[in-house]
Write an enzyme that holds these catalytic residues in place. Structure first.
Site, PDB file in Angstrom:
ATOM      1  NE  ARG A  59     -61.744  61.736  81.369  1.00  0.00           N
ATOM      2  CZ  ARG A  59     -62.089  60.665  80.656  1.00  0.00           C
ATOM      3  NH1 ARG A  59     -61.203  60.058  79.922  1.00  0.00           N
ATOM      4  NH2 ARG A  59     -63.323  60.214  80.667  1.00  0.00           N
ATOM      5  CB  THR A  60     -62.647  63.913  88.389  1.00  0.00           C
ATOM      6  OG1 THR A  60     -63.094  64.636  87.244  1.00  0.00           O
ATOM      7  CG2 THR A  60     -62.542  64.845  89.572  1.00  0.00           C
ATOM      8  CE  LYS A  88     -74.038  48.402 106.277  1.00  0.00           C
ATOM      9  NZ  LYS A  88     -73.115  48.332 107.426  1.00  0.00           N
ATOM     10  NE  ARG A 109     -67.414  63.860  89.418  1.00  0.00           N
ATOM     11  CZ  ARG A 109     -66.866  63.702  88.216  1.00  0.00           C
ATOM     12  NH1 ARG A 109     -67.180  62.643  87.485  1.00  0.00           N
ATOM     13  NH2 ARG A 109     -66.015  64.597  87.739  1.00  0.00           N
ATOM     14  CG  HIS A 137     -65.878  69.360  87.322  1.00  0.00           C
ATOM     15  ND1 HIS A 137     -64.810  69.171  88.181  1.00  0.00           N
ATOM     16  CD2 HIS A 137     -65.924  68.269  86.531  1.00  0.00           C
ATOM     17  CE1 HIS A 137     -64.253  68.000  87.916  1.00  0.00           C
ATOM     18  NE2 HIS A 137     -64.909  67.428  86.924  1.00  0.00           N
TER      19      HIS A 137
HETATM   20  C1  NCD Z   1     -67.184  65.962  83.361  1.00  0.00           C
HETATM   21  C2  NCD Z   1     -68.136  65.958  84.536  1.00  0.00           C
HETATM   22  O1  NCD Z   1     -68.178  65.009  85.308  1.00  0.00           O
HETATM   23  O2  NCD Z   1     -68.799  66.982  84.684  1.00  0.00           O
HETATM   24  N1  NCD Z   1     -66.257  64.938  83.446  1.00  0.00           N
HETATM   25  C3  NCD Z   1     -65.021  65.242  83.926  1.00  0.00           C
HETATM   26  O3  NCD Z   1     -64.822  65.352  85.111  1.00  0.00           O
HETATM   27  N2  NCD Z   1     -64.036  65.468  83.034  1.00  0.00           N
HETATM   28  C4  NCD Z   1     -67.809  66.055  82.035  1.00  0.00           C
HETATM   29  C5  NCD Z   1     -68.841  65.028  81.622  1.00  0.00           C
HETATM   30  O4  NCD Z   1     -69.169  64.116  82.364  1.00  0.00           O
HETATM   31  O5  NCD Z   1     -69.322  65.180  80.494  1.00  0.00           O
END
Ligand code: NCD
Length: 311
Positions: A59-60, A88, A109, A137
């Site tokens: 989703r992100t 690498k 991320r 997040h």
């Molecule tokens: C979350 C994360 O990556 O922290 N996912 C997200 O972005 N909705 C939650 C998760 O991974 O449980």
């Protein structure tokens, strides 16, 4: 119109967003949602978002890409680190520097706490934290609060229950920090070994009242929002410990029946077994709508970061 304070800025932590900043993003998200598609496509025409995902994401990353496309922009980046020069041995700094040459803003991320803050220091373009370690997040928290505001009509006055992996779940820390800007009651529930890290919430405690327990049972009837999280298996140093807590809470129809009228259930997703799929079609289940709002909220943030005049 007042200056847009997000223009050219990084979004690393929810600490960077006070109530006013949150409300500015919510307002921009409302405006973006109401825009005819043709107008929306002019907002970031010709601009590029660079993404760099060192951890899995559905989703992100996709909501950022969909958001950028809906604004008429494009996106490019790395979601499979094994296929990039990171495999690498290229450093995060050099990878970020390079992507910031090709893009107008970056979303990162990464499994390490502090990674986004570090990236912002070496990037020539604004950096948005798309999840850093167990720490934060921030765009998820903006999305979560926007969902509460849309679905409950307000944030002040709400009673919010948060259940799950409060130790490793970064969405929880960003959510608590964001909720600290509002007048809310918060109840936390988790297995003992997955309690919130007290050293990470010392600043939150000053601004937010919350209770902690192992069960949400006694509180379910009081909640306006039940926010459920996944056990973060990948962050457990010890697999045995994961097996001990796995499946220790499941929100099913029995829980839903005890919720008050108008209460809603949220989840940042992905969901494993902590919300029973039989809840998906119910009035209370709003987690997929939450995922949809995520795209609009991210479009709003991108518009504010990329355009001085905002949106
Ligand atoms: C979350 C994360 O990556 O922290 N996912 C997200 O972005 N909705 C939650 C998760 O991974 O449980």
């Amino acid at each position: 119109m007042a200056a847009n304070s997000f223009f050219g800025r990084d979004v690393i932590s929810v600490r960077d967003l006070d109530r006013r900043g949150l409300e500015d993003v919510f307002g921009a998200a409302e405006r973006v949602m109401a825009m005819p598609a043709a107008e929306r496509r002019e907002v970031a025409r010709g601009r590029t978002l660079g993404y760099l995902f060192y951890e899995p994401s559905t989703r992100t990353r996709l909501s950022f890409q969909a958001a950028m496309a809906s604004l008429g922009g494009s996106s490019l980046g790395i979601s499979d680190v094994a296929s990039s020069s990171a495999s690498k041995g290229e450093s995060l700094a050099d990878t970020v520097r390079t992507l910031s040459i090709y893009a107008d803003a970056l979303v990162l991320r990464h499994p390490l706490d502090g990674s986004s803050r570090f990236a912002a220091e070496v990037s020539g373009k604004p950096v948005i934290n798309g999840g850093s370690g167990t720490e934060e997040h921030p765009t998820q928290a903006v999305q979560d609060l926007f969902t509460m505001r849309r679905e409950k009509g307000r944030i002040d006055g709400l009673t919010v229950g948060i259940i799950g992996d409060l130790k490793y779940g970064r969405t929880v820390y960003s959510l608590l920090r964001a909720l600290g800007n509002y007048d809310v009651k918060v109840h936390l529930a988790s297995p003992e070994s997955l309690r919130i890290r007290s050293d990470s919430v010392y600043d939150i405690r000053k601004r937010l009242d919350f209770t902690e327990s192992e069960q949400m049972d006694d509180r379910v009837g009081e909640l306006d929002v039940l926010y459920v999280t996944r056990i973060q298996k990948e962050r457990f140093p010890d697999e045995e410990e994961y097996i001990r807590v796995k499946g220790s809470y499941v929100v099913g129809l029995d829980v839903l029946r005890r919720m008050k009228k108008g209460a809603i259930i949220l989840h940042p997703l992905p969901r494993l077994d902590e919300i029973s799929p039989e809840l998906d079609g119910t009035e209370q289940a709003r987690y997929f709508r939450q995922a949809e709002y995520g795209m609009h909220v991210r479009a709003a943030l991108l518009a504010l970061i990329l355009r001085e005049e905002g949106v």
